[in-house]
Each structure stands twice: as structure tokens, then as C-alpha cells.
Design an enzyme around this catalytic site. Sequence first.
Site, PDB file in Angstrom:
ATOM      1  N   GLY A 201       0.833  -1.196   0.000  1.00 51.95           N
ATOM      2  CA  GLY A 201       0.000   0.000   0.000  1.00 51.95           C
ATOM      3  C   GLY A 201       0.862   1.238   0.000  1.00 51.95           C
ATOM      4  N   ASN A 202       0.254   2.344   0.382  1.00 49.22           N
ATOM      5  CA  ASN A 202       0.985   3.613   0.434  1.00 49.22           C
ATOM      6  C   ASN A 202       0.399   4.474   1.535  1.00 49.22           C
ATOM      7  OD1 ASN A 202      -1.185   5.373  -0.812  1.00 49.22           O
ATOM      8  ND2 ASN A 202      -0.868   3.871  -2.466  1.00 49.22           N
ATOM      9  N   ARG A 203       0.934   5.670   1.695  1.00 49.67           N
ATOM     10  CA  ARG A 203       0.609   6.503   2.849  1.00 49.67           C
ATOM     11  C   ARG A 203      -0.522   7.502   2.585  1.00 49.67           C
ATOM     12  NH1 ARG A 203       5.908   9.395   4.454  1.00 49.67           N
ATOM     13  NH2 ARG A 203       4.530  10.213   6.094  1.00 49.67           N
ATOM     14  N   ALA A 268      -4.087   7.486  -4.675  1.00 47.78           N
ATOM     15  CA  ALA A 268      -2.770   6.938  -4.965  1.00 47.78           C
ATOM     16  C   ALA A 268      -2.908   5.440  -5.205  1.00 47.78           C
ATOM     17  CB  ALA A 268      -1.805   7.215  -3.805  1.00 47.78           C
TER      18      ALA A 268
END
Length: 398
Positions: A201-203, A268
Site C-alpha cells: 500500500g501507500n501513505r 494513490a
Amino acid sequence: MVLGVSGGIASYKAASLLRLLTESGHSVTVVPTEAALKFVGAPTWEALSGRPVHTDVFEDVHEVPHVRLGQHADLVVVAPSTANLLAKAAHGLADDLLTNTLLTARCPVLFAPAMHTEMWLNAATQHNVELLRSRGFSVLEPASGRLTGADTGPGRLPEPEQIYTACVNLLDERPRDLQGKHVVVSAGGTREYLDPVRFLGNRSSGLQGYALAEAAIARGATVTVVSANVALPDPAGAEIVRVVSTEDMRREVLSAAADADAVVMAAAPADFRPAERVDAKIKKTPDGTTPDIQLVENPDILAELVRTRPEKKPMIVGFAAETGDDRGSVLDHARAKLERKGCDLLVVNDVSGERVFGQADSEVVILGADGTEAPVPHGPKLSVAHAVWDAVVDRLGQ
């Protein structure tokens, strides 16, 4: 400001809204209906507002309250708005102080509906809502969730914080230049699961995407938010479509974009996913060997939107979270991405040094396919959102 309160069980939440309004410096007069006082009494409203509370046009007649309140208000918000109150407002009935105030108001008026699902979905209520919106009034979409008793569904009053944000947006006096437009906003970060508990995943927090939705609602748009793993209150008035993976987001964004005037890809999406997802949690091995995880590339949603749209509709806005390196600056990489993707606008974030992610403020540059470059100074993400919609509106007019 005037805070109208109609007779529903959600009236108690209006006390929290009143506190938010008064603590932020607004002078608020509460105008409940007689039915509302059966749920929350006048002493509560008077104590929290510091002002007397009336329901009847024949009280303090010398001050002509049924005309004065509406004429002098900067905003009227009715929370909760019952089906009965919406019907009266839509058809110009005025049998108490609140409905008289609505008829005399020359300022923005916001309705926050709350009622049982069957009442909200009833054709009469939906017609009344459409009628109010066609006259320039703001009617939030109710939230979905637990209602009175064991019932669940659409009809729940939006949370006080969400109604407060909608009030602030209306007081901001932004033009309703997206009235009649349908916009789609993606928000958050997608997750690609390796096993039942782990994911790539991402932030991305979704803060900017939700700010874009709130700003678009304030400007009159019909808003669909494709939300990936966002832990924030839903923007009041938006349709929320929840997704997990990049493929989920691709499917829902392409579907929603079919009748949209603009799509803003603020989410994102993960660029890669595991080639295989295993059904059991990956365990450590006694000999300390690590698993070999093969990745495959995810679909490029932004590029597909551009490639498949007919006659350059909808307008498409991309986001680029960039850092500079030895091959070029943040803007060098962003201009190359804009050309590669083919979207109409690209909003560029410099994310080096722990900036942007999860922060309430941001600073961006909006690049246009026509060669324009518009820096947006550091400020709240809601201000950034309005700057993005300003750029969209300018191009929609062309």
C-alpha cells in the site's frame, strides 16, 4: 446565523453543531419547531447559543421576528430537516417561525435531512429535494447507518462536523459554478493483498480527495467519491463508493466517469500487485529463508481514462506525488508525466522530506496541458481543492 431544528430524534446532534458554530465565532440564533422542543428543550438551546429561543411568530411581535431573522442572517441551516420540513420549504408553507424565516431568507440556506429510509426514498421527498436544489438551496445527502431502533440505511443525519464544514463552505461565498455538473473524485490509497493480513500500500490518507469533494459540493456539483481505505468522515452530500484494490478502483472510476463532466484522480493507486495472493498467512521458516514475491504491474487508471474518453469528455485531472533526483527536478518529472498521461491538468505535490501525506496543509503546482503553470501557496487542503476546481471551471467554460 440561524440554526433551524425540526422535530426528529437526531435533534440532539444539533446541539453539537451549535457548539461548533459558536466556538468558531459565529453568532447563532436557534429556531426550533414545536416538535423539536419535545426532543431537546429550549433551555438547552438558550444556554448553548446565549440567545432567547422562540417558535411562534406571535412572540416578540414588535421585533417582527418572522421577517427580521431571515433578512439579517448570513446563513440559515436546518439540522435535522425532517420530511415534513422539506415538504413545507419546497412548497412555501409558513405556519411557524422557522418556515417563515426560510421564506424571508436572502442568504444561503442549507438543509441536513434526517428521517427513516422509507421516508427519504419516497418519491414525494425526492421530488421536494430536487425542487429545493433547483431553486439554489443546498440539500445534503443523508448518511447511511443506524437509525432509530434497529433500522439501518440512508436517512441518518450527517455528523455535526460534516454539517459544520458544509456551513463554512457556504459562508466562503464561492460561486456555485459547478451547479448541474457531475464530478468524480478518487481518494485514498489502494491495497494489494499478499495474504489475508499483509498488503502492499501507500501513505495516502484521502484528506486531499475528501477536501476536493467538499469544495465541489459547496460549488453546486453532484459528487461521486471513489474511496480507497480512507478513515475519515464521509463528505456530507457526496455519494461514496468504497474500494480496496487498484482493480476495484479502476472498475468504479470508469463506471462513474461515463456520465461525468470532470474526473479528479487524487487517489494513490498501487503501481504493482503480487502475482499471486495466498489464502493463508505467510509464515516464517525455521531456516530463516524469506519468501520470493513476484510483482506484476497494475492497470494505469489515469491513462485509461484519457485513452477511452469520447471527444475529450470528461475533463481529467491527475495528481503527481514527486521528488526530485539526479535526473531532474520535481517539475521536470511532473511535466514528463503530464505529457505521458495526456490528462488536461496535473496537480503536483513535492513529497520529499515527509511532506503532504496525512498533513492538513499542502502546497502544489497545477500544470495544464496547454502549457500553463499555476503555483498554489501553502495552505489548507480545502484551499488547494478550490484552486483545482477554479482551473477545472475555467477549462469547462472553453
